[in-house]
Design a protein around this motif. Structure first.
Motif, PDB file in Angstrom:
ATOM      1  N   ARG A 139       3.654   3.478  43.454  1.00 18.51           N
ATOM      2  CA  ARG A 139       3.135   2.623  44.527  1.00 18.51           C
ATOM      3  C   ARG A 139       2.983   3.419  45.809  1.00 18.51           C
ATOM      4  N   GLY A 140       3.912   4.348  46.032  1.00 19.93           N
ATOM      5  CA  GLY A 140       3.806   5.235  47.179  1.00 19.93           C
ATOM      6  C   GLY A 140       4.434   4.725  48.451  1.00 19.93           C
ATOM      7  N   LYS A 141       4.971   3.509  48.435  1.00 20.25           N
ATOM      8  CA  LYS A 141       5.508   2.925  49.657  1.00 20.25           C
ATOM      9  C   LYS A 141       6.981   3.249  49.850  1.00 20.25           C
ATOM     10  N   TYR A 142       7.757   3.245  48.758  1.00 16.08           N
ATOM     11  CA  TYR A 142       9.208   3.417  48.858  1.00 16.08           C
ATOM     12  C   TYR A 142       9.694   4.561  47.971  1.00 16.08           C
ATOM     13  N   VAL A 143      10.842   5.069  48.332  1.00 14.53           N
ATOM     14  CA  VAL A 143      11.588   6.023  47.513  1.00 14.53           C
ATOM     15  C   VAL A 143      12.902   5.363  47.146  1.00 14.53           C
ATOM     16  N   HIS A 144      13.278   5.425  45.875  1.00 13.89           N
ATOM     17  CA  HIS A 144      14.506   4.790  45.410  1.00 13.89           C
ATOM     18  C   HIS A 144      15.530   5.843  44.984  1.00 13.89           C
ATOM     19  N   GLU A 145      16.775   5.528  45.251  1.00 13.89           N
ATOM     20  CA  GLU A 145      17.877   6.389  44.832  1.00 13.89           C
ATOM     21  C   GLU A 145      18.797   5.606  43.901  1.00 13.89           C
ATOM     22  N   LEU A 146      19.040   6.152  42.737  1.00 10.42           N
ATOM     23  CA  LEU A 146      20.005   5.572  41.815  1.00 10.42           C
ATOM     24  C   LEU A 146      21.296   6.375  41.905  1.00 10.42           C
ATOM     25  N   GLN A 147      22.385   5.702  42.244  1.00 11.68           N
ATOM     26  CA  GLN A 147      23.706   6.331  42.304  1.00 11.68           C
ATOM     27  C   GLN A 147      24.563   5.801  41.154  1.00 11.68           C
ATOM     28  N   LYS A 148      25.313   6.712  40.538  1.00 13.92           N
ATOM     29  CA  LYS A 148      26.237   6.313  39.485  1.00 13.92           C
ATOM     30  C   LYS A 148      27.604   6.912  39.802  1.00 13.92           C
ATOM     31  N   HIS A 149      28.615   6.052  39.872  1.00 15.61           N
ATOM     32  CA  HIS A 149      29.982   6.473  40.183  1.00 15.61           C
ATOM     33  C   HIS A 149      30.898   6.200  38.995  1.00 15.61           C
ATOM     34  N   ARG A 150      31.500   7.232  38.457  1.00 12.20           N
ATOM     35  CA  ARG A 150      32.535   7.061  37.436  1.00 12.20           C
ATOM     36  C   ARG A 150      33.882   7.003  38.142  1.00 12.20           C
ATOM     37  N   VAL A 151      34.560   5.879  37.986  1.00 12.50           N
ATOM     38  CA  VAL A 151      35.782   5.611  38.750  1.00 12.50           C
ATOM     39  C   VAL A 151      37.004   5.799  37.853  1.00 12.50           C
ATOM     40  N   LYS A 152      38.077   6.290  38.446  1.00  7.51           N
ATOM     41  CA  LYS A 152      39.337   6.402  37.716  1.00  7.51           C
ATOM     42  C   LYS A 152      39.776   4.995  37.300  1.00  7.51           C
TER      43      LYS A 152
END
Length: 295
Positions: free
Chosen positions: A79-92
């Motif tokens: 689309r060119g309008k937004y940039v997305h960030e996917l974060q993944k956290h492995r928690v104790k």
């Protein structure tokens, strides 16, 4: 002597190949006119070239798709309008409750700060798949919005304190910068009280355009039964990777929805044409956190 040698050679060839008449240099000038190849002979002659084209398509992708690649994937697909960030956290495992409490305090604050050019799409815990793992998807106002937000957070004492408290709770963390597909706008904040499925496909390098072309056509078969949440392809991080997300009331509804799609004309063909471009697939069932805009 040379003439005798040539005559002897011609005589030997005539003995080995009866009926073959050896021409002298002068005689070659008086041979019959050149004969044009027939259509059948042209077809046979073209077979090696066609074989080469097939081999090239297998190794490097089809020429039709490669013509579209004269533009970058981000221009053709996004689309060119937004940039997305996917974060993944492995928690104790023994720190999960502390982690939820911490991000529930700080992530809404970051998303609601008008000084940041970012929105929080959602935060989820993985219920089926990588347990004790959390997924967050952020939406920036393009790359300038991402750069501006990172600079703002770097100067934010509250964010520095948050990161100081966060790191000891984690086993690992990972992120991926993605663009959303042009035909699939990311869903705005919505409350469904259901479950979410995040699917991750690692594609064979060089086949993203072909995969998207077939998958986009077949998506309408799935839209009849459930509305997709979002779909993104990676730009930084794990390249040649596609993520897409769906929402269902529960696991039984997911099962029914997927079975019904197979009865729609075109869906089985979509699966057949896209699966050959995929190296690996993962599916995660997600439960939204209480503050998640998508929940």
């Amino acid at each position: 002597m040379l003439s005798l040698t040539r005559q002897a050679a011609r005589a030997r060839i005539s003995n080995v190949l009866p009926g073959v008449r050896m021409l002298t240099p002068l005689a070659r000038l008086h041979t019959s006119p050149i004969r044009l190849r027939t259509k059948e002979e042209d077809t046979v002659a073209s077979l090696p070239n066609k074989a080469n084209e097939i081999i090239e398509a297998v190794l490097y992708g089809s020429k039709v798709v490669k013509e579209d690649e004269s533009q970058t994937h981000s221009k053709v697909l996004a689309r060119g309008k937004y940039v997305h960030e996917l974060q993944k956290h492995r928690v104790k495992p023994d720190k999960v409750e502390e982690y939820i409490k911490l991000v529930s305090l700080h992530y809404p604050r970051i998303a609601n700060d008008p000084a940041n050019d970012v929105h929080l799409c959602g935060s989820w815990s993985i219920e089926v798949g990588e347990l004790d793992t959390f997924v967050h998807i952020w939406e920036y106002k393009g790359y300038p919005g991402h750069q501006h937000t990172m600079a703002q957070l770097a100067r934010d004492p509250a964010y520095a304190q948050f990161m100081k408290e966060l790191r000891p709770l984690l086993i690992s963390r990972y992120n991926n910068i993605m663009l959303e597909f042009s035909f699939w706008k990311t869903s705005p904040p919505t409350v469904t009280n259901g479950i979410y499925e995040l699917r991750k496909y690692s594609l064979k390098p060089g086949h993203l355009l072909e995969w998207e072309m077939h998958w986009r056509k077949g998506l309408e078969c799935r839209r009849q039964f459930c509305e997709p949440v979002g779909a993104w392809f990676s730009q930084l991080g794990d390249l040649n990777t596609v993520h897409h997300m769906w929402s269902y009331p529960d696991l039984q509804a997911r099962k029914t929805t997927r079975e019904e799609a197979w009865n729609v004309e075109g869906w089985s063909d979509t699966v057949y044409k896209t699966v050959r471009f995929i190296d690996s697939m993962q599916s995660y069932i997600l439960k939204p956190l209480t503050y998640s805009p998508l929940r």
